[in-house]
Design a protein around this motif. Structure first.
Motif, PDB file in Angstrom:
ATOM      1  N   PRO A   1      -1.024  15.849  19.761  1.00  0.00           N
ATOM      2  CA  PRO A   1      -2.345  15.215  19.685  1.00  0.00           C
ATOM      3  C   PRO A   1      -2.371  13.923  18.886  1.00  0.00           C
ATOM      4  O   PRO A   1      -3.360  13.198  18.921  1.00  0.00           O
ATOM      5  N   GLY A   2      -1.271  13.617  18.196  1.00  0.00           N
ATOM      6  CA  GLY A   2      -1.221  12.434  17.340  1.00  0.00           C
ATOM      7  C   GLY A   2      -1.452  12.827  15.891  1.00  0.00           C
ATOM      8  O   GLY A   2      -1.989  13.886  15.574  1.00  0.00           O
ATOM      9  N   ALA A   3      -1.023  11.962  14.993  1.00  0.00           N
ATOM     10  CA  ALA A   3      -1.093  12.252  13.557  1.00  0.00           C
ATOM     11  C   ALA A   3      -2.535  12.229  13.075  1.00  0.00           C
ATOM     12  O   ALA A   3      -3.184  11.191  13.088  1.00  0.00           O
ATOM     13  N   LEU A   4      -3.017  13.376  12.606  1.00  0.00           N
ATOM     14  CA  LEU A   4      -4.397  13.498  12.158  1.00  0.00           C
ATOM     15  C   LEU A   4      -4.700  12.569  10.989  1.00  0.00           C
ATOM     16  O   LEU A   4      -5.744  11.933  10.932  1.00  0.00           O
ATOM     17  N   GLY A   5      -3.760  12.484  10.039  1.00  0.00           N
ATOM     18  CA  GLY A   5      -4.055  11.769   8.802  1.00  0.00           C
ATOM     19  C   GLY A   5      -3.387  10.430   8.631  1.00  0.00           C
ATOM     20  O   GLY A   5      -3.564   9.776   7.598  1.00  0.00           O
ATOM     21  N   VAL A   6      -2.621  10.015   9.608  1.00  0.00           N
ATOM     22  CA  VAL A   6      -1.863   8.765   9.479  1.00  0.00           C
ATOM     23  C   VAL A   6      -2.144   7.899  10.695  1.00  0.00           C
ATOM     24  O   VAL A   6      -1.588   8.107  11.766  1.00  0.00           O
ATOM     25  N   SER A   7      -3.026   6.934  10.528  1.00  0.00           N
ATOM     26  CA  SER A   7      -3.423   6.101  11.654  1.00  0.00           C
ATOM     27  C   SER A   7      -3.853   4.735  11.152  1.00  0.00           C
ATOM     28  O   SER A   7      -4.400   4.608  10.059  1.00  0.00           O
ATOM     29  N   LYS A   8      -3.614   3.716  11.956  1.00  0.00           N
ATOM     30  CA  LYS A   8      -4.115   2.379  11.623  1.00  0.00           C
ATOM     31  C   LYS A   8      -5.550   2.182  12.112  1.00  0.00           C
ATOM     32  O   LYS A   8      -6.157   1.155  11.849  1.00  0.00           O
ATOM     33  N   GLY A   9      -6.075   3.179  12.795  1.00  0.00           N
ATOM     34  CA  GLY A   9      -7.480   3.160  13.171  1.00  0.00           C
ATOM     35  C   GLY A   9      -8.302   3.952  12.171  1.00  0.00           C
ATOM     36  O   GLY A   9      -7.825   4.326  11.095  1.00  0.00           O
ATOM     37  N   ASN A  10      -9.545   4.217  12.529  1.00  0.00           N
ATOM     38  CA  ASN A  10     -10.469   4.908  11.626  1.00  0.00           C
ATOM     39  C   ASN A  10     -10.846   6.296  12.124  1.00  0.00           C
ATOM     40  O   ASN A  10     -11.887   6.828  11.740  1.00  0.00           O
ATOM     41  N   THR A  11     -10.020   6.864  12.972  1.00  0.00           N
ATOM     42  CA  THR A  11     -10.299   8.197  13.496  1.00  0.00           C
ATOM     43  C   THR A  11      -9.102   9.114  13.277  1.00  0.00           C
ATOM     44  O   THR A  11      -7.973   8.662  13.085  1.00  0.00           O
ATOM     45  N   ALA A  12      -9.394  10.410  13.334  1.00  0.00           N
ATOM     46  CA  ALA A  12      -8.374  11.444  13.171  1.00  0.00           C
ATOM     47  C   ALA A  12      -8.279  12.251  14.464  1.00  0.00           C
ATOM     48  O   ALA A  12      -9.255  12.893  14.863  1.00  0.00           O
ATOM     49  N   PRO A  13      -7.141  12.227  15.145  1.00  0.00           N
ATOM     50  CA  PRO A  13      -7.027  12.920  16.428  1.00  0.00           C
ATOM     51  C   PRO A  13      -6.708  14.407  16.288  1.00  0.00           C
ATOM     52  O   PRO A  13      -6.084  14.845  15.310  1.00  0.00           O
ATOM     53  N   TYR A  14      -7.124  15.155  17.283  1.00  0.00           N
ATOM     54  CA  TYR A  14      -6.788  16.578  17.391  1.00  0.00           C
ATOM     55  C   TYR A  14      -6.936  16.959  18.864  1.00  0.00           C
ATOM     56  O   TYR A  14      -7.449  16.165  19.669  1.00  0.00           O
ATOM     57  N   ALA A  15      -6.464  18.133  19.207  1.00  0.00           N
ATOM     58  CA  ALA A  15      -6.531  18.567  20.614  1.00  0.00           C
ATOM     59  C   ALA A  15      -7.207  19.925  20.727  1.00  0.00           C
ATOM     60  O   ALA A  15      -7.142  20.749  19.802  1.00  0.00           O
ATOM     61  N   ILE A  16      -7.833  20.149  21.855  1.00  0.00           N
ATOM     62  CA  ILE A  16      -8.383  21.447  22.219  1.00  0.00           C
ATOM     63  C   ILE A  16      -7.743  21.876  23.538  1.00  0.00           C
ATOM     64  O   ILE A  16      -7.715  21.099  24.503  1.00  0.00           O
ATOM     65  N   ILE A  17      -7.230  23.097  23.571  1.00  0.00           N
ATOM     66  CA  ILE A  17      -6.700  23.665  24.811  1.00  0.00           C
ATOM     67  C   ILE A  17      -7.644  24.793  25.238  1.00  0.00           C
ATOM     68  O   ILE A  17      -7.852  25.754  24.501  1.00  0.00           O
ATOM     69  N   ASP A  18      -8.190  24.649  26.428  1.00  0.00           N
ATOM     70  CA  ASP A  18      -9.133  25.620  26.972  1.00  0.00           C
ATOM     71  C   ASP A  18      -8.392  26.543  27.929  1.00  0.00           C
ATOM     72  O   ASP A  18      -7.957  26.114  29.007  1.00  0.00           O
ATOM     73  N   PHE A  19      -8.254  27.805  27.528  1.00  0.00           N
ATOM     74  CA  PHE A  19      -7.540  28.785  28.348  1.00  0.00           C
ATOM     75  C   PHE A  19      -8.491  29.606  29.209  1.00  0.00           C
ATOM     76  O   PHE A  19      -8.069  30.558  29.864  1.00  0.00           O
ATOM     77  N   ASP A  20      -9.765  29.257  29.229  1.00  0.00           N
ATOM     78  CA  ASP A  20     -10.749  30.048  29.954  1.00  0.00           C
ATOM     79  C   ASP A  20     -10.717  29.793  31.458  1.00  0.00           C
ATOM     80  O   ASP A  20     -11.211  30.614  32.235  1.00  0.00           O
ATOM     81  N   GLU A  21     -10.168  28.650  31.846  1.00  0.00           N
ATOM     82  CA  GLU A  21     -10.069  28.330  33.277  1.00  0.00           C
ATOM     83  C   GLU A  21      -8.784  28.917  33.861  1.00  0.00           C
ATOM     84  O   GLU A  21      -7.909  29.400  33.140  1.00  0.00           O
ATOM     85  N   ARG A  22      -8.659  28.857  35.181  1.00  0.00           N
ATOM     86  CA  ARG A  22      -7.461  29.381  35.841  1.00  0.00           C
ATOM     87  C   ARG A  22      -6.208  28.683  35.342  1.00  0.00           C
ATOM     88  O   ARG A  22      -5.167  29.303  35.146  1.00  0.00           O
ATOM     89  N   LYS A  23      -6.347  27.376  35.093  1.00  0.00           N
ATOM     90  CA  LYS A  23      -5.253  26.583  34.556  1.00  0.00           C
ATOM     91  C   LYS A  23      -5.717  25.954  33.245  1.00  0.00           C
ATOM     92  O   LYS A  23      -6.807  25.367  33.186  1.00  0.00           O
ATOM     93  N   PRO A  24      -4.943  26.075  32.149  1.00  0.00           N
ATOM     94  CA  PRO A  24      -5.388  25.529  30.863  1.00  0.00           C
ATOM     95  C   PRO A  24      -5.718  24.039  30.946  1.00  0.00           C
ATOM     96  O   PRO A  24      -5.027  23.269  31.622  1.00  0.00           O
TER      97      PRO A  24
END
Length: 247
Positions: A185-208
């Motif tokens: 998802p990218g480095a949450l705390g180390v960025s030259k921008g002003n945002t912190a990335p993270y990911a969500i994986i949804d397993f509720d559908e037939r395909k994640p």
């Protein structure tokens, strides 16, 4: 089920709080995997670990910086390839509480799970099978490869999972072939921008379904801590990780 993936917090409490708040506000995420490098680079060593260890919904593994600092504290040496960060690592090591040291050294290097018939693995970065128990001073983690599908396949295609989640290399990675997904998802705390990335994986559908999201945080206040706390090697850290190069 929805699973959140975070990695490379690197001692950034404000960014971590913003991400956790967004995840909590969703109200539909059952578990969070934190894929290493919780500390170093940023100054918020115990603040970050206290937040993570306090939450029963977070599973954690170690990264190379975590392990290098643990090794310093235990008197087991420091990787030669990290000698340029030793001064900073020593400063972080002195700030790490005994309680967090004990908890950190109990963490594994890998998480494996099956969710709704999909196998998923979390690891900080590729480690060859014969190096899975190699001490950090002997550099078990694979050298960083550019984020391409071919490179991800070369590193991870033999992992027994349909989704491989990792960090270490700070840019976002999201690649897929006919049988595997490779997610950083990218480095949450180390960025030259002003945002912190993270990911969500949804397993509720037939395909994640994988989504990479970004939380805004007060980066200016975070960077001011480097002066307040007199963080060693501030100039090189800012240049490499936090401040965009001027045109």
């Amino acid at each position: 089920m929805k699973l959140a993936i975070i990695t490379d917090i690197h001692g950034n409490e404000l960014a971590l709080k913003s991400v956790l708040q967004e995840i909590d506000n969703r109200g539909d995420t059952e578990e969070i995997w934190c894929l290493g490098d919780m500390i170093a680079m940023g100054p918020d060593t115990n603040e970050v670990l206290d937040l993570l260890f306090a939450r029963p919904d977070i599973r954690m593994i170690t990264g190379n910086h975590d392990e290098a600092i643990l090794s310093l504290i235990a008197g087991e040496g420091h990787p030669e390839s990290y000698k340029h960060t030793r001064e900073h690592h020593e400063w972080i090591a002195k700030r790490l509480s005994t309680d967090n040291f004990m908890k950190l050294k109990q963490l594994p290097r890998m998480i494996e799970e099956e969710i709704n018939r999909t196998r998923i693995i979390g690891i900080h970065y590729h480690i060859a099978l014969d190096k899975r128990n190699t001490h950090i001073k002997n550099d078990p983690f694979h050298s960083i490869l550019e984020p391409t599908l071919e490179n991800m396949e070369n590193m991870f295609e033999n992992y027994p999972a349909e989704i491989i989640c990792f960090g270490h290399h700070h840019p976002e990675h999201l690649f897929q072939n006919s049988h595997q997904v490779y997610l950083n998802p990218g480095a949450l705390g180390v960025s030259k921008g002003n945002t912190a990335p993270y990911a969500i994986i949804d397993f509720d559908e037939r395909k994640p379904i994988v989504s990479i999201l970004h939380a805004h945080y007060d980066k200016k206040t975070f960077l001011q801590k480097f002066d307040t706390l007199k963080v060693p090697q501030k100039e090189i850290l800012f240049k490499l990780f936090y401040v965009a190069n001027k045109a």
